[in-house]
Design a protein around this motif. Structure first.
Motif, short mmCIF file in Angstrom:
data_model
loop_
_atom_site.label_atom_id
_atom_site.label_comp_id
_atom_site.label_asym_id
_atom_site.label_seq_id
_atom_site.Cartn_x
_atom_site.Cartn_y
_atom_site.Cartn_z
N LEU A 87 -10.72 2.32 -55.20
CA LEU A 87 -11.37 1.20 -54.53
C LEU A 87 -10.32 0.23 -54.00
O LEU A 87 -9.38 -0.12 -54.71
CB LEU A 87 -12.33 0.48 -55.50
CG LEU A 87 -13.43 1.36 -56.09
CD1 LEU A 87 -14.22 0.58 -57.13
CD2 LEU A 87 -14.34 1.91 -55.01
N TYR A 94 -20.21 5.48 -51.46
CA TYR A 94 -20.15 4.52 -52.56
C TYR A 94 -21.44 4.55 -53.36
O TYR A 94 -22.53 4.77 -52.80
CB TYR A 94 -19.93 3.10 -52.02
CG TYR A 94 -18.55 2.89 -51.44
CD1 TYR A 94 -17.50 2.45 -52.23
CD2 TYR A 94 -18.30 3.14 -50.10
CE1 TYR A 94 -16.24 2.24 -51.69
CE2 TYR A 94 -17.04 2.94 -49.55
CZ TYR A 94 -16.01 2.49 -50.36
OH TYR A 94 -14.77 2.30 -49.83
N LYS A 97 -16.56 5.27 -55.89
CA LYS A 97 -16.45 5.95 -54.61
C LYS A 97 -16.20 7.44 -54.87
O LYS A 97 -15.31 7.81 -55.63
CB LYS A 97 -15.29 5.37 -53.78
CG LYS A 97 -15.19 5.98 -52.40
CD LYS A 97 -14.08 5.33 -51.58
CE LYS A 97 -14.04 5.94 -50.19
NZ LYS A 97 -12.88 5.46 -49.44
N VAL A 122 -19.10 -0.13 -59.31
CA VAL A 122 -18.99 0.56 -58.02
C VAL A 122 -18.08 1.77 -58.20
O VAL A 122 -17.01 1.68 -58.83
CB VAL A 122 -18.44 -0.38 -56.92
CG1 VAL A 122 -18.13 0.40 -55.65
CG2 VAL A 122 -19.42 -1.49 -56.64
#
Length: 183
Positions: free
Chosen positions: A140, A71, A66, A64
């Motif tokens: 995150l 995202y 950002k 993941v």
């Protein structure tokens, strides 16, 4: 995004099982959005169906990224947009390491960090309430689940400032507030 290919890329990206892929160094082309939602509860849903395989969730959570307020899941070769209702992680457990005096927090996706200046806690609004969030990695964050918060409230020290009392905890030499109330 082929899962087998993703697993191979991640396993070769780091130097061991605990290594996180260097997604902050990857800048692949955007390939579109995926119908993947990380719910407020921390559950992962794909096309309206919840994921039930913890290893798959942990694998995807490791990639993941950002950028701004958006995202993505990223590999060295592609970037796919996803929806995150709040933050991608939820802290479901916390424990005090007696030897170091540091509080370790564990997320629903298997991340573990020790609260410190590198992994600070800040208060944010969530569904009309102020709750603590902890920095997990890169940019995150994880929201502290209410069960952990209730335990922290029992352990916190009250610090009075003017007409307000803050509830403080310490993790090593790092002190943080988990909430305030007016007297």
């Amino acid at each position: 995004m082929d899962i087998a290919q993703l697993q191979k890329q991640i396993s070769t990206a780091g130097s061991g099982a605990q290594s996180m892929p260097p997604v902050d160094k990857w800048d692949p082309p955007f390939c579109g959005d995926m119908n993947l939602v990380i719910k407020r509860s921390g559950q992962w849903w794909h096309e309206g169906t919840p994921f039930t395989r913890a290893k798959l969730i942990a694998l995807l959570a490791s990639v993941v990224k950002k950028e701004g307020e958006k995202y993505f899941l990223v590999t060295p070769g592609e970037k796919i947009g996803i929806t995150v209702e709040d933050v991608p992680f939820v802290i479901i457990d916390a424990s005090l390491d007696e030897a170091s005096g540091l509080i370790q927090v564990d997320t629903l996706t298997g991340d573990s960090v020790r609260i410190s200046k590198e992994h600070p806690v800040e208060i944010r609004e969530f569904e009309g309430n102020l709750v603590p969030y902890c920095h997990i990695r890169r940019n995150l964050w994880a929201r502290v689940h209410q069960n952990v918060l209730y335990r922290w409230v029992d352990q916190a020290k009250q610090v009075k400032q003017n007409n307000t009392t803050a509830l403080h905890l310490s993790s090593g030499d790092y002190s943080f507030a988990i909430g305030t109330f007016k007297e």
